[in-house]
Design an enzyme around this catalytic site. Structure first.
Site, PDB file in Angstrom:
ATOM      1  N   LYS A 128      -8.425  12.512 -70.653  1.00 14.87           N
ATOM      2  CA  LYS A 128      -7.051  12.958 -70.898  1.00 14.87           C
ATOM      3  C   LYS A 128      -6.946  13.710 -72.200  1.00 14.87           C
ATOM      4  O   LYS A 128      -7.492  13.205 -73.180  1.00 14.87           O
ATOM      5  CB  LYS A 128      -6.177  11.695 -70.951  1.00 14.87           C
ATOM      6  CG  LYS A 128      -4.742  11.939 -71.230  1.00 14.87           C
ATOM      7  CD  LYS A 128      -4.017  10.633 -71.285  1.00 14.87           C
ATOM      8  CE  LYS A 128      -2.616  10.936 -71.752  1.00 14.87           C
ATOM      9  NZ  LYS A 128      -1.980   9.813 -72.343  1.00 14.87           N
ATOM     10  N   LYS A 130      -9.625   9.628 -74.456  1.00 13.27           N
ATOM     11  CA  LYS A 130      -8.269  10.125 -74.686  1.00 13.27           C
ATOM     12  C   LYS A 130      -8.216  10.796 -76.049  1.00 13.27           C
ATOM     13  O   LYS A 130      -8.482  10.166 -77.079  1.00 13.27           O
ATOM     14  CB  LYS A 130      -7.295   8.946 -74.625  1.00 13.27           C
ATOM     15  CG  LYS A 130      -5.856   9.346 -74.893  1.00 13.27           C
ATOM     16  CD  LYS A 130      -4.924   8.169 -74.674  1.00 13.27           C
ATOM     17  CE  LYS A 130      -3.492   8.535 -74.954  1.00 13.27           C
ATOM     18  NZ  LYS A 130      -2.594   7.374 -74.832  1.00 13.27           N
TER      19      LYS A 130
END
Ligand code: PBG
Length: 328
Positions: free
Chosen positions: A250, A197
């Site tokens: 992400k 992330k």
């Protein structure tokens, strides 16, 4: 070169829709999407999110109708985000058995036992400072945060979550969650780790939606530097070893090379999170008439799948079936 010499003609397989579909390598299906859903603790049935046209925070009562709508559009998997009334410095509303997520889980499971219920396991929405962990001075502490994440994950499983999705980027979060779930009899509850992330500007609209903007500093001491690719592999392999069942990358669109690299190295399913900023950019351009929204959505999503994502988490999930049917 004359026509007669031209033996290799790729256009033969592009002649009409039937043959184009026949040789299509990547296919989108609603079955492989997860829809993010926001629930708030108040009575207002739906609260508009200005930066995300078409996305709402729903009340506990109203959210059921929204999920019914998603099911009609063949979306059977959702990831829940809660907006609590009470925020403090210990994120107590995150693991309260009467907390917003815990109540929502029970209600949703009762009404829709077949819906796959993912819970985002982060603390930022529950902290008054908006950071994803326990803060001391201006530092976000890793190990004390793990205790809170652990309690939160167990309370989510108790109230009905099928999948725990830790998104705080704390080291060791997957290992402690796996242990805690197993010790409490939740061997069958899976972990989808936000393993890779990045500290991204594309989360901007989400922070309005989830009311989770950090009140000081930024998230760069725990989320990844967008410039790093080898570190992504390291993060993904660590979480695989710690017991994750699904590895997430992400954001999605600016990180297709990362999705593809992680897919090569990890033998677990890969999820990509097509984040709020990716949604809002397309919505804004389409509303202005600058691009054909529906075509751009499909092109973006197919790109994410082609890069290697098995699962896509997207605010467009609710629209996929309609768009696929209309464009036929
Ligand atoms: C919680 C969390 C965030 C997102 C998902 N879980 C925000 C953040 O890390 O700031 C972003 C999702 C999106 O932008 O759609 N930590």
């Amino acid at each position: 070169m004359t026509n007669m010499d031209l033996k290799l003609r790729s256009r033969r397989l592009r002649k009409n829709e039937v043959i184009r579909s026949l040789v299509q390598e990547t296919v989108l299906s609603p079955a492989q999407f997860i829809a993010p859903v926001f629930v708030h603790e108040g009575n207002e049935p739906e609260i508009k999110i200005n930066s995300m046209p078409g996305i709402y925070q729903f009340s506990l009562d109203r959210v059921l109708k929204h999920i019914e709508e998603l099911c009609k559009n063949e979306i059977k998997s959702i990831i829940l985000f809660g907006i609590p009334n009470l925020k403090d410095k210990e994120a107590t509303s995150a693991f309260n058995e009467r907390g917003i997520i815990q109540r929502a889980n029970k209600k949703i499971k009762e009404a829709f036992p077949d819906v796959l219920l993912v819970n985002d396991t982060c603390l930022c929405e529950y902290m008054e400072h908006g950071h994803c962990g326990i803060v001391l001075g201006d530092e976000v502490l890793n190990d004390p945060t793990l205790d809170v994440i652990k309690k939160t994950a167990v309370s989510q499983a108790v109230s009905g979550a099928d999948i725990i999705a830790p998104s705080g980027m704390m080291d060791g979060m997957v290992a402690v969650i796996r242990n805690a779930l197993d010790q409490n009899g939740f061997q069958d509850v899976a972990i989808m780790s936000y393993a890779v992330k990045y500290a991204s500007a594309f989360y901007g609209p989400f922070r309005e939606a989830a009311e989770s903007t950090p009140q000081f500093g930024d998230r760069k001491s725990y989320q990844m530097n967008p410039a790093n690719k080898r570190e992504a592999i390291c993060e993904a392999l660590t979480d695989e070893k710690e017991g994750a069942d699904i590895i997430m990358v992400k954001p999605a669109m600016p990180y297709l090379d990362i999705i593809s690299a992680v897919k090569e190295k990890v033998n677990l399913p890969i999820a990509a999170y097509n984040v709020s900023g990716e949604y809002s950019m397309i919505k804004a351009a389409a509303q202005n008439g600058w691009i054909d929204g529906n075509k751009a959505i499909l092109e973006m999503l197919i790109g994410i799948k082609r890069a290697g994502a098995d699962i896509i988490i997207s605010y467009f999930a609710k629209d996929i079936l309609k768009i696929l049917n209309n464009l036929k």
